[in-house]
Design an enzyme around this catalytic site. Structure first.
Site, PDB file in Angstrom:
ATOM      1  NE  ARG A 257      -3.889   0.574   1.901  1.00 30.67           N
ATOM      2  CZ  ARG A 257      -5.111   0.650   2.423  1.00 30.67           C
ATOM      3  NH1 ARG A 257      -5.337   1.406   3.491  1.00 30.67           N
ATOM      4  NH2 ARG A 257      -6.115  -0.021   1.891  1.00 30.67           N
TER       5      ARG A 257
ATOM      6  NE  ARG B 250     -10.422  -5.256   0.599  1.00 29.61           N
ATOM      7  CZ  ARG B 250      -9.601  -4.265   0.986  1.00 29.61           C
ATOM      8  NH1 ARG B 250     -10.115  -3.174   1.517  1.00 29.61           N
ATOM      9  NH2 ARG B 250      -8.293  -4.345   0.798  1.00 29.61           N
TER      10      ARG B 250
ATOM     11  CG  HIS C  83      -8.454   0.212  -2.860  1.00 32.90           C
ATOM     12  ND1 HIS C  83      -7.701  -0.888  -2.506  1.00 32.90           N
ATOM     13  CD2 HIS C  83      -9.152   0.546  -1.742  1.00 32.90           C
ATOM     14  CE1 HIS C  83      -7.925  -1.196  -1.236  1.00 32.90           C
ATOM     15  NE2 HIS C  83      -8.803  -0.348  -0.758  1.00 32.90           N
TER      16      HIS C  83
ATOM     17  CB  CYS D  47     -13.935   1.299  -0.012  1.00 33.42           C
ATOM     18  SG  CYS D  47     -13.257   2.960   0.160  1.00 33.42           S
TER      19      CYS D  47
ATOM     20  CD  GLN E 142     -13.135  -1.863  -0.601  1.00 34.63           C
ATOM     21  OE1 GLN E 142     -12.279  -1.777   0.269  1.00 34.63           O
ATOM     22  NE2 GLN E 142     -14.323  -2.383  -0.366  1.00 34.63           N
TER      23      GLN E 142
ATOM     24  CG  ASP F 235     -13.448   6.545  -1.212  1.00 33.60           C
ATOM     25  OD1 ASP F 235     -13.493   6.404   0.029  1.00 33.60           O
ATOM     26  OD2 ASP F 235     -12.381   6.403  -1.871  1.00 33.60           O
TER      27      ASP F 235
HETATM   28  N1  NVA Z   1      -9.833   6.811  -1.467  1.00 37.88           N
HETATM   29  C1  NVA Z   1      -9.485   6.372  -0.122  1.00 37.88           C
HETATM   30  C2  NVA Z   1      -9.726   4.905   0.025  1.00 37.88           C
HETATM   31  C3  NVA Z   1      -9.421   4.370   1.402  1.00 37.88           C
HETATM   32  C4  NVA Z   1      -9.633   2.894   1.523  1.00 37.88           C
HETATM   33  C5  NVA Z   1      -8.031   6.723   0.142  1.00 37.88           C
HETATM   34  O1  NVA Z   1      -7.193   6.527  -0.745  1.00 37.88           O
HETATM   35  O2  NVA Z   1      -7.734   7.193   1.233  1.00 37.88           O
HETATM   36  N1   CP Z   2     -11.254  -0.046   2.422  1.00 39.11           N
HETATM   37  C1   CP Z   2      -9.987  -0.144   2.861  1.00 39.11           C
HETATM   38  O1   CP Z   2      -9.055  -0.383   2.088  1.00 39.11           O
HETATM   39  O2   CP Z   2      -9.847  -0.008   4.198  1.00 39.11           O
HETATM   40  P1   CP Z   2      -8.485   0.150   5.013  1.00 39.11           P
HETATM   41  O3   CP Z   2      -7.893   1.480   4.645  1.00 39.11           O
HETATM   42  O4   CP Z   2      -8.917   0.075   6.438  1.00 39.11           O
HETATM   43  O5   CP Z   2      -7.561  -0.980   4.648  1.00 39.11           O
END
Ligand code: NVA
Ligand code: CP
Length: 302
Positions: free
Chosen positions: A102, A285, A129, A257, A132, A217
């Site tokens: 990540r 997930r 992502h 998500c 997800q 989101d």
């Molecule tokens: N768009 C959000 C998704 C988090 C799971 C982010 O990147 O923070």
């Molecule tokens: N939706 C998602 O990826 O959650 P986290 O940021 O908690 O991993």
């Protein structure tokens, strides 16, 4: 032989993606503690950003399958002290069976994958992502059947999640209505390949008409915290409210998500209401990523 990576949903064919979704549903329905296809295998997980769902689901999934997972933070590995990414990729992949990352920039994952001798999984970047989407699509298939030919409405930021929804529309053959404020549309680089699978709207209500699934989101993603105030103003007409759900199909469902900001991008009434499936989506997930790990690590790919 080059390992098979999962960096984008487009790394899977339509058939592979459908098979993976059905396998995730099967793994959820029939959990067999004696089925341990990854016994002795190790997943390294590199997190440059926070996570609850991604970390726990990968870690639990590896344990269910008889393997284990290592949590690695750049803060306490040499990754954070400037060791070249390509060196780290060679070293880490020589010791484990799979690596999940990540990262802030998408390029970090693609560069790591180029130099990795084992499969690399994108656990979220600023651009995509895809994990997800496996869970979201599993949830839709479970509750409503195949999504082919359906209408999905994305409301809010044209962000990493939106990009992966565009890829899902291309692979699973549904129409994605995208409603974003000016200046927050998805990257043209990504949307230009989607052709008839996507339609742009400036008005959220119009975009939501007759939709089968409504998705949103956060307005400011991780790394955009300092833009929160400006974004709150820009997105004020893009909250998923009961008025939006009312123009969608009667049996439409709502996804997010998570983590969510109640009464910002979605009203409390909607996220906690009867059309919301956000907790099934979060649980999935685990099941979807178990299917992904099995696909990447147990199948022989040429
Ligand atoms: N768009 C959000 C998704 C988090 C799971 C982010 O990147 O923070
Ligand atoms: N939706 C998602 O990826 O959650 P986290 O940021 O908690 O991993």
């Amino acid at each position: 032989m080059k390992p098979r990576h999962f960096i984008s949903l487009l790394d899977l064919s339509s058939d592979e993606l459908r098979q993976l979704i059905y396998r995730a549903i099967e793994l959820k329905q029939h959990r067999d503690p004696n089925y341990q296809p990854l016994k002795g295998q190790v997943l390294a997980m590199i997190f440059e950003k926070s996570s609850t769902r991604t970390r726990i689901s990968f870690e639990a999934g590896m344990v269910h399958f008889g393997g284990s997972a290592l949590f690695l933070s750049p803060r306490d590995t040499q990754l954070g002290r400037g060791e070249p990414l390509r060196d780290s990729a060679k070293v880490i992949s020589s010791m484990v069976d799979c690596v999940m990352l990540r990262t802030n920039t998408h390029e970090t994952v693609t560069t790591f994958a180029e130099h990795s001798s084992v499969p690399v999984i994108n656990g979220l970047t600023d651009q995509q992502h895809p994990c997800q989407l496996l869970a979201d699509m599993q949830t839709y298939f479970e509750l409503r059947g195949d999504i082919k030919g359906k209408t999905v409405t994305w409301i809010g930021d044209g962000n990493n999640m939106c990009h992966s929804y565009i890829h899902a529309a291309m692979r699973l053959d549904f129409t994605l209505n995208i409603a974003c404020p000016e200046g927050y549309y998805p990257d043209h680089e990504i949307s230009q390949h989607a052709h008839e699978h996507i339609r742009f709207f400036s008005n959220a209500i119009t975009a939501a008409q007759q939709a089968d699934l409504i998705v949103t989101d956060v307005w400011a993603s991780m790394g955009q915290e300092e833009e929160q105030q400006a974004r709150t103003i820009a997105f004020k007409d893009y909250q998923v409210s009961q008025a939006i759900m009312a123009v969608a199909k009667q049996d439409a469902i709502f996804m997010h998500c998570l983590p969510a900001h109640r009464d910002e991008e979605v009203s409390s009434e909607v996220i906690d209401g009867h059309q919301s499936v956000v907790f099934a989506e979060a649980e999935n997930r685990l099941h979807a990523q178990k299917a992904l790990l099995e696909f990447l690590l147990c199948n022989q790919h040429s």
